[in-house]
Design a protein around this motif. Structure first.
Motif, mmCIF file in Angstrom:
data_model
loop_
_atom_site.group_PDB
_atom_site.id
_atom_site.type_symbol
_atom_site.label_atom_id
_atom_site.label_comp_id
_atom_site.label_asym_id
_atom_site.label_seq_id
_atom_site.Cartn_x
_atom_site.Cartn_y
_atom_site.Cartn_z
ATOM 1 N N GLN A 869 0.818 -1.201 0.000
ATOM 2 C CA GLN A 869 0.000 0.000 0.000
ATOM 3 C C GLN A 869 0.859 1.262 0.000
ATOM 4 O O GLN A 869 0.522 2.272 -0.631
ATOM 5 N N ASP A 906 -8.697 4.881 -4.339
ATOM 6 C CA ASP A 906 -7.775 4.715 -3.225
ATOM 7 C C ASP A 906 -7.905 5.850 -2.223
ATOM 8 O O ASP A 906 -8.172 6.985 -2.574
ATOM 9 N N SER A 942 4.137 -3.282 -6.083
ATOM 10 C CA SER A 942 3.006 -3.439 -5.171
ATOM 11 C C SER A 942 2.112 -4.595 -5.606
ATOM 12 O O SER A 942 1.676 -5.412 -4.801
ATOM 13 N N ASP A 956 -6.977 -5.013 -4.698
ATOM 14 C CA ASP A 956 -5.805 -4.125 -4.627
ATOM 15 C C ASP A 956 -4.861 -4.394 -5.805
ATOM 16 O O ASP A 956 -4.325 -3.461 -6.420
#
Length: 1015
Positions: A869, A906, A942, A956
């Motif tokens: 994140q 986000d 990520s 995500d």
């Protein structure tokens, strides 16, 4: 007079729109309209008039909108082309407000009111709008003037007309339709109409605020008191302090007056004391003051006419005085309406409202409310004077005495009430049996002993002598025992108490063998001696003397007592077993206590004294909860509640319900029932005079139950009412309660007061040895200050929380989230190379914290997710830098970062929604490309972690892929972006169907198609 510049007027209008509603805002709006007219700028003048109309509307001066509206209408007639589509729509919309203002103004002749309605209808027809709003306005005017047939026709035409963009919102329309149903006696129909609004499905600026108040009396009339209570707690919180909602405040005050909550009504009145004045809006004044008058009339009936109320026009007023001045004023207004309308309908409805009687028995509200003050004029319950009650026949009196004696011998909770009635009836009888007088004196002496009165020993001695004179040795023995108890209670010397106990035991043992109560008197004397001797030993033993096993000695004595008397005095054995259970708890053996308490309760019930089982069952329930046996605990608490039916002690009733409520709250499915018991418990504690103690704890539990049940507004209202009491129960509770209140306020979108609670709680913890509580509270305060848009204060709170978390060295995730929040805060005002560098530093620092933590715990999914994140958000920071300083508007329009997937944006992007738009020196193409490459690398990195973390992080991962793909497209490498998406599609298709979420393939295929379309 200083002339304002155009810029000053524009700035003033912006400030005025953000100002609180009320007279101050109105005065400023008037000045701005005057300045705009003087400036000669017609567009600015129109804007100022529109602002003035809106200011008046949401205040108690709403009838004043007529003048600025007429001026604005003149401007439209002069030059319709100067009005934009939106300006014209706004003007026609305001026609509806004017229609209401005219109807609510008795000074405007009926002919003028009708003329305005005709003008509204004409203009709507020409403009092509539906007649729907016109017919609604016509209906209310017809109702006010008593033309019921016309009102009904207008109502039907209102419902039949088409809705268009000039129609009121559905929430407001349902409000009106339901009110019309109530006027015709159809409460149930009204509540059904209002349901979508009351449930929150339909809302607007003033709904459900108004309907929550309007629904109170219909709910009471239908016997739905629980819903009415809920609507009061929710609705008053929404309406409190809002000048345009004073009629709703009046309805909440009226509700309190009609449900036994007069003190709560007085508190609400006090909170709005400044508004108890001759309001400019006469209809609002009639409605607001009408609700107040219902309360004042009830207070007068209860004997509180001389109680201070609130000032009126600067002069303090008692309840009587305020009633007189408001009643006269409202009656005058009602008669003004009647004179204009040619009917008495308005005054008839006003008089009917003020004369309403309570609609239900007392409805506990849950909120803390001070008791009404005792005044000279208030009726005080007193024993009935001789001759005020009709004399009973001899047989009836004898029956009453026998019932009182049976209750006394059983230890029934209603004993005192029966003897009190005997005392009243005794005064009406010419001759009385000496035994009755002795029994009554015995009961009065016993009550004095329980209160700790100094005269109790003297009264008991006299009773003993009376019984002795009557030859009742068993009563003499009992009185001797009570004398010993009173001596111990008053702190007499141990030797004196022991001597009295010996006398009492000898008196019991000396009873004739044929006396049926001999064995019981001996057992009672022995048990009393065990209890008092334990107390005396503790008094005689020096502090800190560890050689005396008081608990062990007491346990042995009680055990012997149970064995000796198990078959002769079941209730006394039950009492001994309860004491044994308490001793076991004191010795740290809860497992041994549980069966003892169970046996005590069962024995008391079998002895015909179920009320005696209550304390043992309540204690057993608490012990079982500590032993993590909740089902058994709940059964014990429910049994206690069942057996408490005849208990008259208010504190005991409160404790029973508080215990059950606490146990039920531990269940996921019992919050509503928990709230019910906590509410009743608070009421009982209030009756016992324990509002600040048990009452406060019951309200805390009630708030928690409401919160668990999704009733946050009610929870906050209850908790805030008990806050002052709860803060007196130690620092631990003060911190817990303020944090809980902060959470509730945050949930209700009240960030500033929420932050205040977190900060106050943090202040209490600042000297604690463990810094973690303060760190968590500072973090919560910072998040809430950030939500409130207070960037400077939020940054300071984040820095303090960061410092505290680092002191603990135990919460890397909290530390990381603070660093990320500080990064976004740095970009709130403007996005420049300097601020982006600061944000990058914070993000990289957060990544370093996580990498250090992962070195010690490399398999932690929580740490790895936070690292992913952090990289994701750093990429977003760089993307914002590019979009603000390196891209054209055309490129901005091509940004497909969020909406294509239908996923939630986000959190970092949300925080940057208000980022400054000022552009610094533009980035060069090479700098832009370098930043985009870095973004892609960060999103890829990520995404790989999310892939390793599995299906729970699939959304995500997809977001990262989406961002990287569009960034590739922006670089002119659409094929690379498409390849990423195609690879994910191939991967998903290769998996078993059950392993692939329903949304994934459609979202990925749609994204691929969009990328190809842009190619």
């Amino acid at each position: 007079m200083t002339t304002l510049t155009r810029e000053e007027i524009v700035r003033g209008l912006a400030e005025n729109r953000r100002s609180p509603n009320g007279a101050v805002r109105n005065a400023h709006a008037e000045a701005l309209a005057g300045a705009a007219e003087t400036s000669g700028d017609r567009a600015l003048f129109r804007e100022a008039l529109d602002n003035l109309i809106n200011a008046y509307l949401y205040s108690s001066e709403s009838p004043k909108i007529l003048v600025p509206f007429a001026r604005l209408l003149q401007e439209y007639d002069k030059d319709p082309g100067a009005f934009s589509h939106w300006d014209a729509h706004s003007l026609f919309w305001q026609f509806k407000w004017v229609a209401t203002a005219i109807s609510d103004s008795p000074g405007i002749p009926l002919e003028s009111a009708t003329g305005w309605l005709d003008e509204m209808e004409r203009r709507y027809r020409i403009a092509g709008y539906s007649e729907r709003p016109v017919r609604e306005a016509e209906m209310w005017l017809a109702d006010a003037i008593g033309e019921d047939e016309r009102a009904e026709r207008s109502f039907r035409r209102w419902l039949a007309a088409e809705r268009d963009d000039m129609s009121d919102c559905r929430a407001c329309e349902l409000n009106g339709q339901g009110q019309y149903a109530v006027l015709h006696g159809n409460d149930a129909e009204a509540l059904e109409l209002w349901k979508p609004v009351l449930d929150g499905d339909l809302t607007c600026a003033e709904e459900p605020h108004r309907l929550l108040a309007t629904s109170l009396l219909p709910l009471l009339r239908l016997g739905r008191a629980d819903e009415a209570r809920s609507h009061h707690l929710r609705g008053y919180r929404m309406a409190r302090g809002n000048e345009s909602l004073l009629p709703s405040i009046g309805k909440h005050i009226e509700f309190c007056a009609l449900t036994g909550n007069e003190s709560r009504g007085l508190e609400i009145l006090a909170e709005h004391a400044t508004h108890v004045a001759p309001l400019a809006n006469l209809d609002d004044r009639l409605s607001f003051h009408g609700g107040i008058l219902v309360l004042l009339r009830r207070l007068r009936e209860l004997g509180h006419g001389r109680t201070p109320a609130v000032p009126y026009e600067g002069t303090p007023r008692t309840v009587d005085e305020l009633y007189e001045v408001l009643y006269a004023g409202c009656l005058d207004i009602a008669r003004q309406f009647d004179a204009r309308n040619g009917t008495t309908r308005v005054s008839d409805r006003f008089l009917a409202r003020v004369g309403r009687e309570p609609l239900s028995a007392a409805v506990p509200l849950g909120v803390r409310s001070a008791a009404l003050p005792q005044t000279a004029s208030a009726p005080v319950p007193t024993p009935t004077s001789p001759g005020s009650e009709p004399a009973l026949t001899d047989a009836a009196f004898i029956d009453l005495v026998e019932r009182a004696r049976r209750a006394r011998d059983l230890g029934h909770p209603g004993t005192d009430a029966l003897w009190a009635e005997v005392a009243v009836r005794l005064a009406t009888r010419p001759e009385v049996d000496p035994l009755v007088r002795a029994d009554l004196a015995d009961q009065q002496a016993l009550a004095a002993g329980r209160r700790g009165d100094e005269e109790a020993p003297k009264l008991l001695s006299a009773v003993r002598d009376d019984y002795r004179a009557l030859g009742l040795a068993e009563r003499v023995a009992l009185t001797e025992l009570r004398l010993a108890g009173v001596a111990a209670q008053s702190g007499a010397a141990p030797a004196e108490v022991r001597a009295l106990l010996r006398v009492a035991l000898r008196s019991a043992e000396a009873l004739d063998a044929a006396e049926p109560l001999r064995a019981r008197r001996i057992a009672l004397a022995e048990l009393s001696a065990i209890r008092m001797e334990s107390y005396l030993r503790s008094v005689e033993t020096p502090d800190g003397d560890e050689h005396h096993d008081h608990h062990g000695v007491l346990a042995a004595e009680l055990t012997d007592f149970v064995a000796a008397h198990e078959g002769t005095a079941s209730d006394l054995v039950a009492e001994a077993e309860e004491m044994l259970g308490r001793v076991a708890l004191a010795q740290g053996d809860p497992e041994r206590a549980v069966p003892l308490l169970e046996a005590s309760a069962a024995r008391a019930v079998l002895a015909g004294r179920p009320w005696q089982a209550v304390d043992a069952l309540v204690l057993r329930a608490g012990v079982l909860m500590t032993l993590e046996r909740p089902e058994e605990a709940e059964a014990a608490a429910r049994s206690a509640l069942e057996h408490a039916a005849e208990v008259t002690d208010a504190e005991t009733q409160g404790v029973v319900r508080l215990t059950l409520a606490d146990i039920l709250l531990q269940r996921d499915d019992a919050a509503a029932e928990s709230a019910e018991h906590a509410l009743t418990g608070a009421h009982w504690f209030d009756q016992a005079g324990l509002t600040a103690d048990g009452g406060a704890q019951a309200r805390l539990l009630l708030a928690r139950a409401y919160a668990r049940d999704g009733r946050s507004a009610e929870a906050a209202e209850v908790l805030q009412s008990a806050l002052a009491d709860l803060l007196e129960h130690g620092d631990q509770q003060a911190v817990s309660v303020r944090e809980f209140l902060g959470d509730l306020l945050r949930r209700l979108n009240e960030p500033r007061p929420a932050a205040e609670q977190y900060l106050l709680a943090a202040e209490v913890t600042k000297d604690w040895e463990d810094p973690r509580p303060q760190a968590g509270l500072a973090h919560s305060a910072a998040d809430t200050l950030n939500d409130a848009g207070l960037a400077v204060e939020a940054a300071a709170a984040y820095e303090r929380a960061l410092e505290l978390h680092r002191l603990t060295g135990e919460v890397p995730i909290a530390e990381v989230r603070i660093l990320r929040s500080l990064a976004w805060l740095g970009l709130r005002e403007e996005v420049t190379a300097v601020t982006v560098t600061g944000a990058r530093k914070r993000m990289e620092e957060a990544a370093q914290v996580l990498e250090t933590a992962l070195a010690a715990d490399p398999g932690s999914p929580g740490l790895r997710s936070e690292l992913a994140q952090t990289w994701h958000q750093l990429a977003q920071v760089l993307d914002r830098h590019v979009n603000t300083n390196g891209q054209s508007h055309e490129d901005d329009e091509d940004d497909e970062d969020d909406d294509d997937t239908g996923e939630i944006q986000d959190a970092g992007d949300e925080q940057l929604a208000d980022a400054g738009a000022e552009r610094a020196a533009p980035l060069s193409p090479a700098e832009v490309d370098g930043l985009r490459l870095e973004e892609i690398e960060l999103w890829d990195r990520s995404g790989r972690i999310y892939a390793e973390l599995g299906p729970d992080h699939l959304r995500d991962r997809f977001q990262c892929l989406n961002n990287a793909a569009w960034t590739e497209q922006e670089r002119g490498h659409a094929d690379a972006g498409g390849a990423r998406v195609s690879a994910l599609i191939d991967e998903a298709r290769a998996l078993p169907e059950d392993d692939v979420p329903d949304w994934l393939l459609p979202a990925a295929e749609r994204l691929l198609a969009q990328l190809n379309d842009r190619d």
